[in-house]
Design a protein around this motif. Structure first.
Motif, mmCIF file in Angstrom:
data_model
loop_
_atom_site.group_PDB
_atom_site.id
_atom_site.type_symbol
_atom_site.label_atom_id
_atom_site.label_comp_id
_atom_site.label_asym_id
_atom_site.label_seq_id
_atom_site.Cartn_x
_atom_site.Cartn_y
_atom_site.Cartn_z
ATOM 1 N N PHE A 110 0.809 -1.210 0.000
ATOM 2 C CA PHE A 110 0.000 0.000 0.000
ATOM 3 C C PHE A 110 0.852 1.275 0.000
ATOM 4 C CE2 PHE A 110 -3.634 -2.128 2.677
ATOM 5 C CZ PHE A 110 -3.825 -3.066 1.680
ATOM 6 N N THR A 111 2.176 1.145 -0.010
ATOM 7 C CA THR A 111 3.029 2.323 0.170
ATOM 8 C C THR A 111 3.278 3.100 -1.120
ATOM 9 O OG1 THR A 111 5.040 0.993 -0.074
ATOM 10 C CG2 THR A 111 4.230 1.358 2.176
ATOM 11 N N ASN A 112 3.557 4.384 -0.927
ATOM 12 C CA ASN A 112 3.959 5.266 -2.022
ATOM 13 C C ASN A 112 5.493 5.278 -2.095
ATOM 14 O OD1 ASN A 112 4.872 7.006 0.028
ATOM 15 N ND2 ASN A 112 3.050 8.292 -0.066
ATOM 16 N N PRO A 113 6.100 6.035 -2.997
ATOM 17 C CA PRO A 113 7.574 6.030 -3.096
ATOM 18 C C PRO A 113 8.300 6.473 -1.820
ATOM 19 C CG PRO A 113 6.625 6.919 -5.093
ATOM 20 C CD PRO A 113 5.491 6.763 -4.117
ATOM 21 N N ALA A 114 7.612 7.232 -0.946
ATOM 22 C CA ALA A 114 8.239 7.678 0.308
ATOM 23 C C ALA A 114 8.136 6.620 1.412
ATOM 24 C CB ALA A 114 7.598 8.978 0.779
ATOM 25 N N GLY A 115 7.449 5.504 1.125
ATOM 26 C CA GLY A 115 7.307 4.445 2.124
ATOM 27 C C GLY A 115 6.109 4.615 3.038
ATOM 28 N N ASN A 116 5.286 5.640 2.782
ATOM 29 C CA ASN A 116 4.072 5.863 3.566
ATOM 30 C C ASN A 116 2.885 5.218 2.859
ATOM 31 O OD1 ASN A 116 5.393 7.565 5.498
ATOM 32 N ND2 ASN A 116 5.367 9.199 3.973
ATOM 33 N N ILE A 117 1.826 4.970 3.623
ATOM 34 C CA ILE A 117 0.624 4.393 3.038
ATOM 35 C C ILE A 117 -0.018 5.443 2.128
ATOM 36 C CG2 ILE A 117 -1.631 3.353 3.507
ATOM 37 C CD1 ILE A 117 0.856 1.697 4.401
ATOM 38 N N GLN A 118 -0.285 5.059 0.895
ATOM 39 C CA GLN A 118 -0.875 5.953 -0.093
ATOM 40 C C GLN A 118 -2.260 6.391 0.392
ATOM 41 O OE1 GLN A 118 -3.503 5.500 -2.483
ATOM 42 N NE2 GLN A 118 -2.974 7.274 -3.710
ATOM 43 N N GLY A 119 -2.574 7.660 0.185
ATOM 44 C CA GLY A 119 -3.804 8.247 0.706
ATOM 45 C C GLY A 119 -5.080 7.563 0.271
ATOM 46 N N GLY A 120 -5.110 7.008 -0.917
ATOM 47 C CA GLY A 120 -6.309 6.311 -1.378
ATOM 48 C C GLY A 120 -6.640 5.111 -0.508
ATOM 49 N N PHE A 121 -5.624 4.426 -0.008
ATOM 50 C CA PHE A 121 -5.867 3.294 0.896
ATOM 51 C C PHE A 121 -6.407 3.781 2.235
ATOM 52 C CE2 PHE A 121 -2.907 1.327 -2.086
ATOM 53 C CZ PHE A 121 -3.563 0.123 -2.351
ATOM 54 N N LEU A 122 -5.870 4.902 2.725
ATOM 55 C CA LEU A 122 -6.364 5.466 3.980
ATOM 56 C C LEU A 122 -7.820 5.904 3.825
ATOM 57 C CD1 LEU A 122 -3.242 7.583 4.989
ATOM 58 C CD2 LEU A 122 -3.873 5.293 5.808
ATOM 59 N N ALA A 123 -8.149 6.518 2.684
ATOM 60 C CA ALA A 123 -9.532 6.922 2.425
ATOM 61 C C ALA A 123 -10.446 5.698 2.379
ATOM 62 C CB ALA A 123 -9.611 7.703 1.115
ATOM 63 N N ALA A 124 -9.977 4.629 1.742
ATOM 64 C CA ALA A 124 -10.775 3.398 1.679
ATOM 65 C C ALA A 124 -10.990 2.813 3.070
ATOM 66 C CB ALA A 124 -10.096 2.376 0.769
ATOM 67 N N MET A 125 -9.969 2.878 3.919
ATOM 68 C CA MET A 125 -10.114 2.392 5.301
ATOM 69 C C MET A 125 -11.166 3.203 6.046
ATOM 70 S SD MET A 125 -6.163 1.705 6.353
ATOM 71 C CE MET A 125 -5.129 0.586 5.421
ATOM 72 N N LEU A 126 -11.136 4.509 5.883
ATOM 73 C CA LEU A 126 -12.143 5.348 6.540
ATOM 74 C C LEU A 126 -13.542 5.036 6.007
ATOM 75 C CD1 LEU A 126 -10.030 8.576 6.684
ATOM 76 C CD2 LEU A 126 -11.114 7.490 8.667
ATOM 77 N N ASP A 127 -13.679 4.873 4.711
ATOM 78 C CA ASP A 127 -14.967 4.522 4.117
ATOM 79 C C ASP A 127 -15.437 3.170 4.642
ATOM 80 O OD1 ASP A 127 -17.151 5.082 2.376
ATOM 81 O OD2 ASP A 127 -16.249 3.847 0.808
ATOM 82 N N ASP A 128 -14.506 2.231 4.809
ATOM 83 C CA ASP A 128 -14.830 0.888 5.301
ATOM 84 C C ASP A 128 -14.979 0.847 6.817
ATOM 85 O OD1 ASP A 128 -15.577 -1.219 3.756
ATOM 86 O OD2 ASP A 128 -13.612 -2.171 3.678
ATOM 87 N N THR A 129 -14.908 1.994 7.463
ATOM 88 C CA THR A 129 -15.207 2.113 8.892
ATOM 89 C C THR A 129 -16.556 2.800 9.087
ATOM 90 O OG1 THR A 129 -12.848 2.288 9.405
ATOM 91 C CG2 THR A 129 -14.380 3.033 11.092
ATOM 92 N N MET A 130 -16.749 3.903 8.364
ATOM 93 C CA MET A 130 -18.008 4.642 8.493
ATOM 94 C C MET A 130 -19.180 3.853 7.917
ATOM 95 S SD MET A 130 -16.739 8.527 7.612
ATOM 96 C CE MET A 130 -15.965 8.071 6.054
ATOM 97 N N GLY A 131 -18.970 3.231 6.755
ATOM 98 C CA GLY A 131 -20.044 2.457 6.126
ATOM 99 C C GLY A 131 -20.576 1.352 7.020
ATOM 100 N N PRO A 132 -19.709 0.521 7.594
ATOM 101 C CA PRO A 132 -20.201 -0.526 8.485
ATOM 102 C C PRO A 132 -20.862 -0.002 9.771
ATOM 103 C CG PRO A 132 -18.087 -1.163 7.601
ATOM 104 C CD PRO A 132 -18.320 0.267 7.193
ATOM 105 N N ALA A 133 -20.439 1.185 10.246
ATOM 106 C CA ALA A 133 -21.116 1.770 11.417
ATOM 107 C C ALA A 133 -22.593 1.979 11.096
ATOM 108 C CB ALA A 133 -20.449 3.089 11.812
#
Length: 139
Positions: A48-71
Motif C-alpha cells: 500500500f506504500t507510495n515512493p516515500a514508504g508511507n501508506i498511499q492516501g487512497g488506501f487510507l480513504a478506503a479504510m475510513l470509508d470501510d469504517t463509516m459504512g459498516p457503522a
C-alpha cells in the motif's frame, strides 16, 4: 438490530466479508448499534506504500470509508444497503505499514440520507479524519 441484515450475516460468519475489506485487513472490534459507533483496526501492507514508504492516501480513504459504512450498516435492516454519496478526507500525518485503529460514527440518520464521520489513528497519533454522506437504498 436485524440479524438478517447483510452486516450481521457477515459478522456471524454466514456470508463472506467484502473482498475490499479483506484487502485492507479490516478487523471489526466493537459495534455499538444504539450510539452508531464502530471500532475497527486495519493492517496496512507494504504493497500500500507510495515512493516515500508511507501508506498511499487512497488506501487510507478506503479504510475510513470501510469504517463509516459498516457503522451505518450495523443499523440497517434486511434488504437495505447504504452506498457512499460523498467522501471527504483530511490527511493529518503519514501512516506506515502496520496496524491502524479506526472509529466510525453515524452522526445523523434520516429516512434516506445519513451523515457519517471517521478517524484513523496509528500508534496513538491521528492519521486522517473523514466525513461522508450515504443514502439508504432498499434492494
Amino acid at each position: 438490530m436485524d440479524k438478517n441484515a447483510f452486516f450481521w450475516q457477515m459478522q456471524d460468519g454466514k456470508i463472506p466479508p467484502p473482498k475490499a475489506a479483506d484487502t485492507l485487513g479490516l478487523n471489526i472490534l466493537n459495534v455499538d448499534v444504539d450510539s452508531g459507533v464502530l471500532e475497527a483496526e486495519f493492517f496496512a501492507k507494504e504493497a500500500f506504500t507510495n515512493p516515500a514508504g508511507n501508506i498511499q492516501g487512497g488506501f487510507l480513504a478506503a479504510m475510513l470509508d470501510d469504517t463509516m459504512g459498516p457503522a451505518l450498516a450495523a443499523q440497517l435492516g434486511a434488504g437495505e444497503f447504504a452506498p457512499t454519496l460523498n467522501l471527504n478526507v483530511q490527511f493529518l500525518a503519514p501512516a506506515r505499514p502496520g496496524k491502524l485503529q479506526a472509529t466510525g460514527r453515524v452522526r445523523q440518520r434520516g429516512g434516506e440520507i445519513c451523515f457519517l464521520s471517521g478517524e484513523l489513528r496509528q500508534d496513538g497519533r491521528m492519521i486522517a479524519i473523514a466525513t461522508a454522506t450515504a443514502v439508504i437504498k432498499r434492494l
